[in-house]
Design a protein around this motif. Structure first.
Motif, PDB file in Angstrom:
ATOM      1  N   VAL A 191      -2.560   2.144  11.303  1.00 39.15           N
ATOM      2  CA  VAL A 191      -3.908   2.472  10.838  1.00 39.15           C
ATOM      3  C   VAL A 191      -4.539   1.369   9.998  1.00 39.15           C
ATOM      4  N   GLY A 192      -3.812   0.292   9.742  1.00 38.49           N
ATOM      5  CA  GLY A 192      -4.354  -0.756   8.883  1.00 38.49           C
ATOM      6  C   GLY A 192      -4.213  -0.397   7.415  1.00 38.49           C
TER       7      GLY A 192
ATOM      8  N   VAL B 100      -0.052  -2.638   0.271  1.00 35.19           N
ATOM      9  CA  VAL B 100      -0.129  -1.326   0.913  1.00 35.19           C
ATOM     10  C   VAL B 100      -1.304  -0.565   0.302  1.00 35.19           C
ATOM     11  N   ASP B 101      -2.113   0.040   1.157  1.00 34.18           N
ATOM     12  CA  ASP B 101      -3.221   0.882   0.709  1.00 34.18           C
ATOM     13  C   ASP B 101      -2.693   2.313   0.615  1.00 34.18           C
ATOM     14  N   ASP B 102      -2.336   2.731  -0.602  1.00 31.63           N
ATOM     15  CA  ASP B 102      -1.653   4.033  -0.722  1.00 31.63           C
ATOM     16  C   ASP B 102      -2.595   5.216  -0.505  1.00 31.63           C
ATOM     17  N   LYS B 103      -3.886   4.964  -0.477  1.00 32.08           N
ATOM     18  CA  LYS B 103      -4.804   6.061  -0.181  1.00 32.08           C
ATOM     19  C   LYS B 103      -5.013   6.213   1.327  1.00 32.08           C
ATOM     20  N   TYR B 104      -4.522   5.262   2.094  1.00 32.31           N
ATOM     21  CA  TYR B 104      -4.792   5.298   3.526  1.00 32.31           C
ATOM     22  C   TYR B 104      -3.512   5.416   4.357  1.00 32.31           C
ATOM     23  N   CYS B 105      -2.389   5.046   3.759  1.00 31.38           N
ATOM     24  CA  CYS B 105      -1.107   5.096   4.474  1.00 31.38           C
ATOM     25  C   CYS B 105      -0.800   6.532   4.890  1.00 31.38           C
ATOM     26  N   ILE B 106      -0.351   6.719   6.138  1.00 27.25           N
ATOM     27  CA  ILE B 106      -0.059   8.067   6.617  1.00 27.25           C
ATOM     28  C   ILE B 106       1.423   8.411   6.456  1.00 27.25           C
TER      29      ILE B 106
ATOM     30  N   VAL C 279       4.062   7.675   0.571  1.00 30.45           N
ATOM     31  CA  VAL C 279       3.534   6.544   1.341  1.00 30.45           C
ATOM     32  C   VAL C 279       4.504   5.374   1.189  1.00 30.45           C
TER      33      VAL C 279
END
Lengths: 256, 402, 150
Positions: A143-144, A156-162, A184
């Motif tokens: 997901v980027g 790492v984008d911890d609000k976006y990591c699935i 995450v």
């Protein structure tokens, strides 16, 4: 550092073609060789910072202060399964047997029970994220949510990591873990919140022997490039071609 | 503290050295299930295609059953994947911002293509005429279900029905490479991880594809026998023998490919060879050598091989077919297990092993996994109730009725 | 066109359009600005609070101790290597206590005898034999360990 020769114009052309062609998915098909070079700006732009890191194994005394400070600075869970940096203790006996250990990442210290005569070689190796330029972890993220910043730090984008954990599988160095509360992926940020404010990383701050060094790989007169020039430095697992930006001085072949 | 008890237990089982972050094995039972279910779909679809595209007449009785089975499992195939995510509620991001270089990101699209364009359409074209007729006969809820499912296309003139057949055939032809893509792609997800020598193999997609076909064909064999039993009908032995024949050939191919992969590893004996040979002869001995190879491959291969030359009584064949299909289904499940779990048991430092114990509860536990086995069979039961293959009107009937 | 396609084609087109609309509204704001990621997440990482203050900060109040430390073998040592994170301490005029480790085990993390350590890099003692029962700081001033007390 042999990855600087990315041709700017060609990449731009491909990017534009991809947009015209209806999405970036086409880009990876059109140019599979570009598949491993993602997001990061051309490191060849010498006017910009491109972070690199050096660990001098000769100087490491295995006190584990780096691993300890890292956990404090970055709120890494204290349990011994989550480390952004840890210290490995290698002991190679006279028969050539390799023994490796890292109890609690080295935070509680190490004991060496063997006598000098029984040991062929023994040393400490601090480990952390290699901030690869061709990061396998960035490559596989669906997901980027993990990416290479323009100055060469893998974040790492911890609000976006699935939380799919594919990046944990893809990292050859075991540098990622799943944060037990955030669910995450988490890893070394090179203390991005510190280095962006002109401070050094927590691990370097507390290292008593200056075994760790951070610097700008684009600054040819800078201390990091000078060190690399004057010492025989290696990266871990070079055959995987991850373009690691973590260099080790005095690295032994046994270290994996 | 309690939430980490499991990890402390694993830490005590570590042999040699593993990176500290590797004690926590990331992909558990549910990720074993995901390629398993996807493989069953691809295999079941290919069994259906045998009849339609390759014109294997004997398999006419299992054609619709194969399609419905494929659909039932496809609807569930992504569920283990989603339920193991740290943030299942962010799942939509895979479709919204797929990262083009990720081997996994395109899965959502491959999946949708296969579901929407291949399976649903093929079943719809195949059943449309019957649904129109059933909508006339049925009463109550079922009548309305059929009416909705026909999407209001109620024309069953021979010309329109001919279009059903033509387009349906075209979709099946497109569907075969799609099924290959679907599962070869799942293999690529593992085969492209260069950090892991147990996974990183160019043969992985092909092996996944053929093992998918093996498991899918075995599943159809099993479902057909069970459905016949429930209907108190004797299964058509010609159909079973034909399925068994194809099964035999595909197992040979699959076994050859997997053997080639292992021989290649042994002969090249790269850096990771020692740790992998310790893995195979140690932690994976039961699941790989005993279950996957011996019970799941060699025994079925011998039984099916003998049947190619000598055919015992129908009743004996039926029992043995039942045993063979179950053995294969278990064997392929453990093939997935050996890939997914096996690949994480050894450290990427090649200096040691961590352990794995299936948890009972939790989003990655045994209970959750059981749910994702029961659900597809329930869906299949519903689909068979709604679209019973044996109640389909054949075309002569129609032309007389019209 | 066969009647089936007349119904299916518009349905698929609507499905794809719906997907595109969803994609438009669900894509986060700064996504794709610099690469295939949420650009604003860089700033979010940058804005995480620090815990270690760095030596310069310590020097603002404790210049005497920093000077002592800098005189010989502990010159490369940062205050926070032993005293732990000090930013909260520094920003609250010393209200928040910092760590003052006194145990032998703490000094031993660096100084215990271990053949894996280079003797050129660090002074090592056998803590199992050397003045057992006493704390290191009973004799050694930790800021100037080369000077023995009393």
């Amino acid at each position: 550092m042999g990855t600087k020769g990315v041709k700017n114009s060609r990449r731009d052309f491909l990017k534009k073609t991809a947009i015209v062609g209806g999405g970036t998915i086409a880009a990876s098909l059109l140019n599979p060789f570009d598949a491993v070079l993602i997001a990061s700006e051309d490191p060849g732009d010498k006017s910009k910072v491109w972070w690199g890191y050096v660990i001098d194994i000769d100087k490491c005394i295995g006190c584990g202060r780096c691993a300890n400070a890292c956990k404090t600075e970055n709120d890494v869970p204290k349990e011994p399964f989550f480390f952004r940096t840890w210290v490995e203790h290698y002991t190679i006996n006279n028969d050539g047997d390799v023994h490796v250990e890292s109890p609690n990442g080295g935070i509680d210290g190490f004991e060496q029970t063997l006598d000098k005569d029984d040991v062929f070689k023994t040393f400490f190796v601090p480990k952390m994220c290699n901030h690869c330029h061709k990061s396998p972890c960035v490559q596989v993220c669906q997901v980027g949510a993990t990416y290479d910043t323009p100055d060469g730090v893998v974040l790492v984008d911890d609000k976006y990591c699935i939380g799919c954990r594919y990046c944990v599988q893809a990292c050859p160095y075991g540098c990622r873990y799943i944060h037990p509360e955030k669910k995450v992926a988490d890893k070394c940020t090179l203390c991005y919140h510190r280095i962006s404010k002109g401070k050094t990383t927590a691990c370097i701050e507390v290292c008593p022997t200056s075994a760790r060094m951070i610097g700008n790989l684009n600054d040819e007169k800078g201390p990091l490039v000078k060190f690399l020039k004057n010492h025989n430095c290696l990266v871990l697992k070079p055959h995987l071609n991850t373009a690691s930006k973590l260099f080790y001085n005095s690295l032994n072949a046994e270290v994996r | 503290m309690e939430e980490f008890n499991h990890l402390y237990e694993m830490l005590s089982q570590v042999q040699g050295y593993v990176y500290p972050n590797e004690v926590d094995l990331q992909w558990g039972l549910l990720i074993v299930q995901y390629p398993y279910l996807t493989g069953l779909v691809a295999g079941a679809f290919i069994t259906a295609s045998l009849e339609r595209v390759f014109n294997v007449k004997a398999l006419k009785v299992t054609y619709e059953l194969s399609l419905l089975t494929a659909l039932a499992f496809l609807l569930v195939a992504t569920m283990p994947l989603i339920s193991h995510l740290g943030h299942p509620e962010r799942f939509y991001e895979i479709m919204i911002t797929p990262q083009p270089q990720s081997a996994m990101a395109i899965f959502g699209f491959v999946y949708l293509w296969y579901l929407m364009v291949v399976l649903l359409l093929e079943i719809w074209f195949d059943y449309r005429r019957d649904m129109v007729l059933w909508a006339r006969e049925a009463k109550g809820l079922k009548k309305w279900l059929y009416k909705i499912l026909t999407l209001g296309v109620n024309d069953i003139s021979p010309k329109t029905v001919m279009w059903d057949n033509k387009i349906g055939y075209f979709i099946t032809v497109v569907g075969i490479p799609s099924a290959f893509l679907l599962h070869g792609y799942v293999g690529f997800i593992f085969g492209s991880v260069k950090a892991n020598p147990w996974w990183s193999s160019v043969l992985m997609p092909v092996i996944f594809l053929f093992s998918a076909m093996v498991s899918g064909i075995a599943l159809i064999m099993l479902v057909y026998m069970v459905v016949s039993y429930v209907r108190k009908k004797k299964p058509d032995m010609l159909a079973l023998d034909t399925i068994a024949k194809f099964l035999f050939y595909v197992i040979i191919l699959d076994f050859t490919l997997e053997g080639l992969d292992q021989i290649h590893r042994i002969y090249e004996a790269e850096e990771s060879f020692e740790i992998i040979s310790m893995l195979v002869s140690g932690k994976l001995y039961i699941t790989l050598i005993v279950i996957q190879v011996f019970l799941g491959t060699i025994i079925p291969l011998v039984i099916l091989g003998v049947f190619q030359f000598y055919k015992p009584k129908d009743s004996i064949r039926r029992v043995l077919y039942l045993i063979v299909s179950l053995l294969i289904l278990v064997g392929i499940f453990f093939m997935r297990w050996n890939v997914v779990i096996g690949g994480q048991l050894f450290s990427k430092s090649f200096y040691g092993f961590t352990g794995y114990k299936t948890l009972i509860v939790g989003s990655e536990g045994l209970l959750m996994a059981t749910v994702w086995v029961i659900v597809p069979f329930s869906i299949l039961a519903f689909l068979i109730w709604l679209l019973p293959p044996w109640k389909k009107h054949n075309s002569t009937e129609i032309s007389e009725a019209e | 066109m066969p009647p089936q396609l007349k119904r299916l084609l518009p349905a698929f087109i609507i499905f794809i359009l719906l997907f595109l609309v969803l994609k438009y509204y669900l894509t986060p704001e700064t996504f794709g600005e610099k690469g295939h990621y949420r650009y604003s997440s860089i700033a979010e990482v940058q804005n995480i609070d620090m815990k270690y203050a760095g030596m310069d900060k310590c020097n603002e109040c404790h210049d005497d101790k920093v000077e002592e430390l800098g005189m010989d073998v502990h010159a490369d040592l940062s205050c926070e290597a032993c005293h732990g994170p000090g930013l909260t301490h520094a920003e609250n005029d010393g209200d928040y206590e910092i760590l003052i480790p006194t145990e032998r085990e703490f000094c031993a993390l660096c100084h215990s005898k271990n053949i894996s350590r280079s003797t050129r890099i660090i002074t090592q003692i056998n803590i199992l034999e050397h003045n057992t029962g006493k704390k290191c700081i009973d004799c050694h001033n930790p800021h100037m360990p080369w000077e023995l007390k009393e």
